[in-house]
Design a protein around this motif. Sequence first.
Motif, PDB file in Angstrom:
ATOM      1  N   SER A  39      47.231  11.152  43.382  1.00  0.00           N
ATOM      2  CA  SER A  39      46.520  10.567  42.243  1.00  0.00           C
ATOM      3  C   SER A  39      45.018  10.575  42.485  1.00  0.00           C
ATOM      4  N   VAL A  40      44.598  10.176  43.673  1.00  0.00           N
ATOM      5  CA  VAL A  40      43.175  10.105  44.002  1.00  0.00           C
ATOM      6  C   VAL A  40      42.586  11.507  44.098  1.00  0.00           C
ATOM      7  N   LYS A  41      43.288  12.416  44.769  1.00  0.00           N
ATOM      8  CA  LYS A  41      42.790  13.781  44.915  1.00  0.00           C
ATOM      9  C   LYS A  41      42.624  14.473  43.559  1.00  0.00           C
ATOM     10  N   THR A  42      43.539  14.172  42.632  1.00  0.00           N
ATOM     11  CA  THR A  42      43.435  14.797  41.306  1.00  0.00           C
ATOM     12  C   THR A  42      42.211  14.287  40.564  1.00  0.00           C
ATOM     13  N   VAL A  43      41.984  12.966  40.615  1.00  0.00           N
ATOM     14  CA  VAL A  43      40.794  12.416  39.969  1.00  0.00           C
ATOM     15  C   VAL A  43      39.540  13.038  40.563  1.00  0.00           C
ATOM     16  N   ARG A  44      39.470  13.085  41.881  1.00  0.00           N
ATOM     17  CA  ARG A  44      38.252  13.592  42.522  1.00  0.00           C
ATOM     18  C   ARG A  44      38.081  15.095  42.290  1.00  0.00           C
ATOM     19  N   SER A  45      39.174  15.811  42.153  1.00  0.00           N
ATOM     20  CA  SER A  45      39.081  17.237  41.829  1.00  0.00           C
ATOM     21  C   SER A  45      38.483  17.432  40.439  1.00  0.00           C
ATOM     22  N   GLU A  46      38.938  16.655  39.495  1.00  0.00           N
ATOM     23  CA  GLU A  46      38.400  16.745  38.134  1.00  0.00           C
ATOM     24  C   GLU A  46      36.933  16.321  38.083  1.00  0.00           C
ATOM     25  N   MET A  47      36.583  15.271  38.826  1.00  0.00           N
ATOM     26  CA  MET A  47      35.190  14.832  38.868  1.00  0.00           C
ATOM     27  C   MET A  47      34.301  15.887  39.508  1.00  0.00           C
ATOM     28  N   SER A  48      34.838  16.638  40.457  1.00  0.00           N
ATOM     29  CA  SER A  48      34.081  17.721  41.076  1.00  0.00           C
ATOM     30  C   SER A  48      33.876  18.871  40.094  1.00  0.00           C
ATOM     31  N   ARG A  49      34.911  19.183  39.323  1.00  0.00           N
ATOM     32  CA  ARG A  49      34.815  20.292  38.354  1.00  0.00           C
ATOM     33  C   ARG A  49      33.934  19.930  37.165  1.00  0.00           C
ATOM     34  N   CYS A  50      33.921  18.637  36.810  1.00  0.00           N
ATOM     35  CA  CYS A  50      33.219  18.180  35.606  1.00  0.00           C
ATOM     36  C   CYS A  50      32.214  17.105  36.004  1.00  0.00           C
ATOM     37  N   PRO A  51      30.910  17.366  35.921  1.00  0.00           N
ATOM     38  CA  PRO A  51      29.907  16.428  36.440  1.00  0.00           C
ATOM     39  C   PRO A  51      29.916  15.057  35.766  1.00  0.00           C
ATOM     40  N   ASP A  52      30.338  14.989  34.525  1.00  0.00           N
ATOM     41  CA  ASP A  52      30.569  13.699  33.872  1.00  0.00           C
ATOM     42  C   ASP A  52      31.634  13.882  32.799  1.00  0.00           C
ATOM     43  N   GLY A  53      32.033  12.777  32.171  1.00  0.00           N
ATOM     44  CA  GLY A  53      33.150  12.807  31.235  1.00  0.00           C
ATOM     45  C   GLY A  53      32.960  13.723  30.052  1.00  0.00           C
ATOM     46  N   SER A  54      31.723  14.032  29.714  1.00  0.00           N
ATOM     47  CA  SER A  54      31.471  14.909  28.567  1.00  0.00           C
ATOM     48  C   SER A  54      31.771  16.372  28.870  1.00  0.00           C
ATOM     49  N   TYR A  55      32.156  16.664  30.114  1.00  0.00           N
ATOM     50  CA  TYR A  55      32.530  18.029  30.480  1.00  0.00           C
ATOM     51  C   TYR A  55      34.042  18.214  30.579  1.00  0.00           C
ATOM     52  N   LEU A  56      34.795  17.128  30.489  1.00  0.00           N
ATOM     53  CA  LEU A  56      36.247  17.246  30.526  1.00  0.00           C
ATOM     54  C   LEU A  56      36.744  18.028  29.320  1.00  0.00           C
ATOM     55  N   ASP A  57      37.876  18.679  29.460  1.00  0.00           N
ATOM     56  CA  ASP A  57      38.500  19.448  28.384  1.00  0.00           C
ATOM     57  C   ASP A  57      37.573  20.535  27.845  1.00  0.00           C
ATOM     58  N   GLY A  58      36.735  21.086  28.716  1.00  0.00           N
ATOM     59  CA  GLY A  58      35.879  22.190  28.313  1.00  0.00           C
ATOM     60  C   GLY A  58      34.813  21.831  27.303  1.00  0.00           C
ATOM     61  N   MET A  59      34.415  20.553  27.241  1.00  0.00           N
ATOM     62  CA  MET A  59      33.428  20.133  26.244  1.00  0.00           C
ATOM     63  C   MET A  59      32.002  20.510  26.642  1.00  0.00           C
ATOM     64  N   ASN A  60      31.786  20.829  27.911  1.00  0.00           N
ATOM     65  CA  ASN A  60      30.496  21.362  28.382  1.00  0.00           C
ATOM     66  C   ASN A  60      29.304  20.490  28.016  1.00  0.00           C
ATOM     67  N   GLY A  61      29.478  19.182  28.132  1.00  0.00           N
ATOM     68  CA  GLY A  61      28.384  18.251  27.902  1.00  0.00           C
ATOM     69  C   GLY A  61      28.278  17.723  26.492  1.00  0.00           C
ATOM     70  N   THR A  62      29.150  18.183  25.599  1.00  0.00           N
ATOM     71  CA  THR A  62      29.133  17.723  24.210  1.00  0.00           C
ATOM     72  C   THR A  62      29.881  16.407  24.083  1.00  0.00           C
ATOM     73  N   LEU A  63      29.266  15.442  23.400  1.00  0.00           N
ATOM     74  CA  LEU A  63      29.920  14.156  23.181  1.00  0.00           C
ATOM     75  C   LEU A  63      30.831  14.238  21.963  1.00  0.00           C
ATOM     76  N   LYS A  64      32.059  13.832  22.144  1.00  0.00           N
ATOM     77  CA  LYS A  64      33.031  13.809  21.054  1.00  0.00           C
ATOM     78  C   LYS A  64      34.063  12.731  21.342  1.00  0.00           C
ATOM     79  N   TRP A  65      34.349  11.903  20.342  1.00  0.00           N
ATOM     80  CA  TRP A  65      35.376  10.868  20.477  1.00  0.00           C
ATOM     81  C   TRP A  65      36.726  11.571  20.414  1.00  0.00           C
TER      82      TRP A  65
END
Length: 410
Positions: A39-65
């Motif tokens: 669980s911890v390794k997965t979170v940290r892997s995602e945080m490494s791939r995505c510098p902040d939450g706006s990069y998750l799901d391929g959003m590339n820094g775009t803010l979207k609810w």
Amino acid sequence: MKRTFKYLILTSSALILMVAALSSCNGTKGTKDTANLLSVKTVRSEMSRCPDGSYLDGMNGTLKWNYTTGLELLSFLDVYRTYGGDDILRYVDGWYDRMIDEKGTIYKYKVSNYSTDHICPGRTLFDLYDITGKEKYRCAMDTLWKQIQGQPRTPEGGFWHKQVYENQMWLDGLYMAQPFYAIYVSRYIPEKDRLPYYNDIISHFRIVADHTFDPSTGLYRHAWDSSHKMFWADPVTGQSLHAWGRALGWYSMALVDVLEVIPQDVEARKELLDILGQIFIVALPKVADPATGLWYQVLDRPGGEGNYLEATCCAMFSYSLLKAVRLGYLPSDMKDYALRTYDAFQKEFVAEDENGEIELRRCCEVAGLGGKDNRSGDYAYYIGEKVRSNDPKGIGPLIWAALEKERQEK
């Protein structure tokens, strides 16, 4: 689930750091022993791939609810609540703090869209509000509650999936709306007034179960059109053509999460237990892959040409199984089955990439019905949708399944 305590008013950053510091001193939180937990390794892997939450799901820094971002950040917050990690908390809070202004207004959100997808990311706010004390989060939850109160319904009483999907209920939508609905009622509605709301929540599961059930397989199909007018709907039943794996995965997660909130003395709650049993005791074992015990993208065509074992639905089923057995929603003698399913899921889909980061492979990216692309929901459509790694709709359930397994190993 109800929490009524208040925090002293402090600056947000000071409060977050204080809570994180306290958490790191609590039991196993913040210790080196947690670093190699999945669980911890997965979170940290995602945080490494995505510098902040706006990069998750391929959003590339775009803010979207976005429900996918909210889903993944909820799983991150659950890891923080279990093991600590002030950087994890800052990561989660950072996205929500940017998405919601000081008046509680959600960025570019419109109640008038009446999309159940837009309720889903609000679920993280319950615990985030408790941790940070930011009143704007409570205001945002109240806004989403207003949407629930005004959400259009089918003649039978079920929420439309979205304003643009008139009279349609999708299995996905039960996860999007009902857990938030249940938690809000349990926290903010006076106890004497809760029962009608709990019964309403249960009725949504009943309605969609009654109208998507396929007696030939024992499965629930992806969606149902109450008007029977959509081009993908059977003119007699209103059902879509197939039982899609992730749709039933969403539905199963909604069941176990809502069951955790609705009190046991609510009589209609038993209906949710019956549906859960139908899924995991009766239907899913019959359509599982004989070699792995896992499930296909299209559940009602196991082993069909082009069909494949799909990661997101298997993650959702694994989490739901483990949690349901732990909390007594399914028989205790299913524990070994739940653990075998988790182990098979991890072996089939979870690996480390060249950077040593956790990778979840073979995730269906998107599958829906209707819309601007006139998605038909036929067999060719489902097996032809794009497949990728590390989709949030799989990462979140992977983290929750891992947390369930880790809880049992303590």
